[in-house]
Design a protein around this motif. Structure first.
Motif, PDB file in Angstrom:
ATOM      1  N   ASN A  55       0.874  -1.029   0.139  1.00  0.00           N
ATOM      2  CA  ASN A  55       0.113   0.100  -0.060  1.00  0.00           C
ATOM      3  C   ASN A  55       0.852   1.290   0.089  1.00  0.00           C
ATOM      4  O   ASN A  55       2.113   1.068  -0.138  1.00  0.00           O
ATOM      5  N   THR A  57       1.112   3.707   2.101  1.00  0.00           N
ATOM      6  CA  THR A  57       1.554   4.113   3.257  1.00  0.00           C
ATOM      7  C   THR A  57       3.086   3.085   3.758  1.00  0.00           C
ATOM      8  O   THR A  57       3.873   3.722   4.191  1.00  0.00           O
ATOM      9  N   LEU A  60       5.788   4.762   1.648  1.00  0.00           N
ATOM     10  CA  LEU A  60       6.517   5.805   2.560  1.00  0.00           C
ATOM     11  C   LEU A  60       7.385   5.164   3.490  1.00  0.00           C
ATOM     12  O   LEU A  60       8.406   6.001   3.634  1.00  0.00           O
ATOM     13  N   THR A  81      -2.119  17.497   4.673  1.00  0.00           N
ATOM     14  CA  THR A  81      -2.161  16.354   3.665  1.00  0.00           C
ATOM     15  C   THR A  81      -2.932  15.356   4.281  1.00  0.00           C
ATOM     16  O   THR A  81      -3.173  15.355   5.585  1.00  0.00           O
ATOM     17  N   TYR A  82      -2.825  14.083   3.971  1.00  0.00           N
ATOM     18  CA  TYR A  82      -3.235  12.715   4.311  1.00  0.00           C
ATOM     19  C   TYR A  82      -2.423  12.325   5.414  1.00  0.00           C
ATOM     20  O   TYR A  82      -1.233  12.543   5.183  1.00  0.00           O
ATOM     21  N   ALA A  84      -1.059   9.632   6.451  1.00  0.00           N
ATOM     22  CA  ALA A  84       0.199   8.770   6.165  1.00  0.00           C
ATOM     23  C   ALA A  84       1.483   9.498   5.745  1.00  0.00           C
ATOM     24  O   ALA A  84       2.492   8.951   6.270  1.00  0.00           O
ATOM     25  N   SER A  85       1.368  10.415   5.171  1.00  0.00           N
ATOM     26  CA  SER A  85       2.454  11.240   5.080  1.00  0.00           C
ATOM     27  C   SER A  85       3.412  11.595   6.438  1.00  0.00           C
ATOM     28  O   SER A  85       4.798  11.409   6.114  1.00  0.00           O
ATOM     29  N   VAL A 127       4.317  16.395  -0.958  1.00  0.00           N
ATOM     30  CA  VAL A 127       3.098  15.697  -1.109  1.00  0.00           C
ATOM     31  C   VAL A 127       2.688  16.493  -2.598  1.00  0.00           C
ATOM     32  O   VAL A 127       2.083  17.608  -2.498  1.00  0.00           O
ATOM     33  N   ASP A 153       5.589  12.029  -2.051  1.00  0.00           N
ATOM     34  CA  ASP A 153       4.330  11.445  -1.736  1.00  0.00           C
ATOM     35  C   ASP A 153       3.463  11.635  -3.050  1.00  0.00           C
ATOM     36  O   ASP A 153       2.783  12.726  -3.462  1.00  0.00           O
ATOM     37  N   ALA A 155       1.172   9.624  -4.213  1.00  0.00           N
ATOM     38  CA  ALA A 155      -0.076   8.916  -4.123  1.00  0.00           C
ATOM     39  C   ALA A 155      -1.375   9.513  -4.834  1.00  0.00           C
ATOM     40  O   ALA A 155      -2.040   8.759  -5.236  1.00  0.00           O
ATOM     41  N   GLN A 156      -1.634  10.705  -4.923  1.00  0.00           N
ATOM     42  CA  GLN A 156      -2.521  11.356  -5.644  1.00  0.00           C
ATOM     43  C   GLN A 156      -2.234  11.875  -6.998  1.00  0.00           C
ATOM     44  O   GLN A 156      -3.241  12.490  -7.510  1.00  0.00           O
ATOM     45  N   SER A 182       0.113   5.051  -4.317  1.00  0.00           N
ATOM     46  CA  SER A 182      -0.642   4.115  -3.555  1.00  0.00           C
ATOM     47  C   SER A 182      -1.682   4.013  -4.798  1.00  0.00           C
ATOM     48  O   SER A 182      -1.919   4.564  -5.679  1.00  0.00           O
ATOM     49  N   LYS A 187      -7.756   5.798  -5.861  1.00  0.00           N
ATOM     50  CA  LYS A 187      -6.853   6.511  -6.363  1.00  0.00           C
ATOM     51  C   LYS A 187      -6.818   6.638  -7.901  1.00  0.00           C
ATOM     52  O   LYS A 187      -7.519   5.658  -8.572  1.00  0.00           O
ATOM     53  N   GLY A 195      -2.957  -1.986  -2.454  1.00  0.00           N
ATOM     54  CA  GLY A 195      -1.506  -2.045  -3.518  1.00  0.00           C
ATOM     55  C   GLY A 195      -0.706  -0.511  -3.391  1.00  0.00           C
ATOM     56  O   GLY A 195      -1.271   0.502  -2.730  1.00  0.00           O
ATOM     57  N   TYR A 314      -8.549  18.381   3.838  1.00  0.00           N
ATOM     58  CA  TYR A 314      -8.851  17.702   5.191  1.00  0.00           C
ATOM     59  C   TYR A 314      -9.348  18.679   6.025  1.00  0.00           C
ATOM     60  O   TYR A 314      -8.983  19.627   6.114  1.00  0.00           O
TER      61      TYR A 314
HETATM   62  C1  LIG Z   1      -3.775   7.556  -0.183  1.00  0.00           C
HETATM   63  C2  LIG Z   1      -2.613   8.319   0.342  1.00  0.00           C
HETATM   64  C3  LIG Z   1      -1.536   7.728   0.999  1.00  0.00           C
HETATM   65  C4  LIG Z   1      -1.573   6.381   1.588  1.00  0.00           C
HETATM   66  O1  LIG Z   1      -1.818   5.266   0.610  1.00  0.00           O
HETATM   67  P1  LIG Z   1      -2.600   3.899   1.150  1.00  0.00           P
HETATM   68  O2  LIG Z   1      -2.523   2.837  -0.130  1.00  0.00           O
HETATM   69  O3  LIG Z   1      -3.902   4.384   1.578  1.00  0.00           O
HETATM   70  O4  LIG Z   1      -1.718   3.423   2.225  1.00  0.00           O
HETATM   71  C5  LIG Z   1      -0.557   8.516   1.261  1.00  0.00           C
HETATM   72  N1  LIG Z   1      -0.255   9.862   1.030  1.00  0.00           N
HETATM   73  C6  LIG Z   1      -1.450  10.346   0.356  1.00  0.00           C
HETATM   74  C7  LIG Z   1      -1.255  11.969  -0.099  1.00  0.00           C
HETATM   75  C8  LIG Z   1      -2.571   9.583  -0.041  1.00  0.00           C
HETATM   76  O5  LIG Z   1      -3.664  10.402  -0.726  1.00  0.00           O
END
Ligand SMILES: *Cc1c(COP(=O)(O)O)cnc(C)c1O
Length: 370
Positions: A55, A57, A60, A81-82, A84-85, A127, A153, A155-156, A182, A187, A195, A314
């Motif tokens: 995934n 997270t 990262l 940010t989300y 996870a970062s 990010v 990051d 992911a987006q 991610s 996504k 994943g 957020y």
């Molecule tokens: C979705 C997301 C993540 C984490 O991804 P996961 O696959 O859900 O663990 C990390 N950073 C950002 C900015 C995200 O949008």
């Protein structure tokens, strides 16, 4: 907010076949589908190494683990940010240094990062929020000057491209030392489960990332470092391989929907439509407005009452989250732009299957509210 069902139906025959093929092959873990997807993604991104994992997270976390940082080392991360970062920084006993973002693009800038540097700063996590790249050239320059790692990051923003001042164009995530993404279902390139992936152009880092993601072993049962178990399974890889062929089409569809929103909502004085980074394409993971008259929550309730979903990405700055208040980013308890954005932003439905009727209805409701 998303329409994964319609997207699936358009490629159903191919996807179903791929999933059945994996099941019949019995190669569920590290099967040929994973290797194939890894190679396809390397080609798509124009990057030397892709290391799939479980995934975003994990991506990262493993990226930070590969940098051999010491407890207490500082890692700069936006507060908008989300979670996870920042989570992975704290988890590894590193120190998240939360910084503000640009009010127009919602991204960090080199100037913001520079103001937060200390002798203990070791890494930056830019990010690429909502689908467009941070302005990376000045950030990379700053990082090189101060010997800092850059972990993107992404992911987006998978599918977005960044143009350097010299005209060179590269994929986001392939700009710094390590890019992380991610494949969460919603996504831009979504699996049908979890994943993620890391990417890098550095052979040594790639070997390290691969080793850490695999229990710290290069040879089976010989563990040279402490690692984790983080794998992309073969069924997800097979699905992603098919969907990757459509990623650019999906991004174009998102951009068309964003353009529609831009035009339809342009005249409303209390609304700010999303700004574009001049150096980046925008792949609109989210279409995020700012409501500047203090009525954001009212707008959301009105939309909901009229059948229009919306989300607040957020609602709370990271430094105000219970888990982070303690170490509150090195004493950071308030960042004005992040604070304002958390009160003003609202994201409208955005996906690859938006049609004009739906868009017209959503925009009519937004206008009716104002
Ligand atoms: C979705 C997301 C993540 C984490 O991804 P996961 O696959 O859900 O663990 C990390 N950073 C950002 C900015 C995200 O949008």
């Amino acid at each position: 907010m998303v329409d994964l069902k319609t997207q699936y139906e358009k490629i159903q025959a191919k996807l179903d076949q791929q999933v059945i093929d994996v099941i019949r092959s019995g190669a569920f873990i590290n099967g040929p589908a994973v290797k194939q997807f890894q190679q396809d993604l390397e080609t798509y991104l124009g990057v030397k190494h892709v290391i799939p994992c479980a995934n975003g997270t994990d991506a990262l976390q493993i990226a930070l683990m590969a940098l051999d940082l010491e407890p207490g080392d500082e890692v700069i991360v936006p507060a908008f940010t989300y979670v996870a970062s920042a989570e992975v920084i704290a988890l590894l006993r590193l120190k998240p240094i939360m910084v503000d973002v640009d009010p127009h693009t919602f991204n960090v800038t080199a100037a913001i990062v520079e103001a937060a540097l200390t002798p203990r700063t070791k890494a930056i996590i830019p990010v690429h929020l909502f689908g467009q790249s941070c302005d990376m050239a000045p950030i990379l320059e700053l990082a090189a000057k101060h010997n800092l790692w850059v972990v993107e990051d992404n992911a987006q923003a998978i599918g977005a491209r960044y143009t350097f001042p010299d005209g060179q164009v590269k994929s986001t995530g392939a700009l710094g030392h390590i890019g992380c993404t991610s494949f969460y279902p919603s996504k831009n390139l979504g699996a049908y489960g979890d994943g993620g992936a890391m990417y890098t152009n550095d052979d040594e880092l790639a070997a390290k990332l691969r080793m850490i993601a695999n229990h710290g072993q290069e040879r089976r049962y010989y563990h040279d470092s402490i690692g984790v178990n983080s794998r992309l399974d073969s069924i997800q890889a097979a699905i992603l391989g098919i969907k990757l062929q459509h990623l650019d089409t999906y991004c174009t569809a998102r951009q068309a929907a964003a353009h529609y929103y831009d035009q339809a909502l342009a005249g409303i004085a209390e609304l700010i439509t999303p700004a574009r980074e001049a150096s980046s394409t925008h792949v609109f993971h989210q279409y995020t407005l700012r409501v500047t008259n203090g009525r954001r929550d009212e707008l959301q309730a009105f939309l909901q009452a009229h059948g229009v979903p919306s989300m607040i990405y957020y609602p709370v700055p990271l430094y105000e989250q219970g888990a982070y208040r303690d170490q509150a980013a090195n004493g950071v308890t308030f960042l004005p732009v992040t604070d304002t954005l958390c009160k003003e932003v609202i994201s409208l439905p955005m996906h690859s299957e938006m049609d004009d009727n739906t868009l017209a209805y959503i925009c009519a409701q937004v206008k009716a509210f104002f």
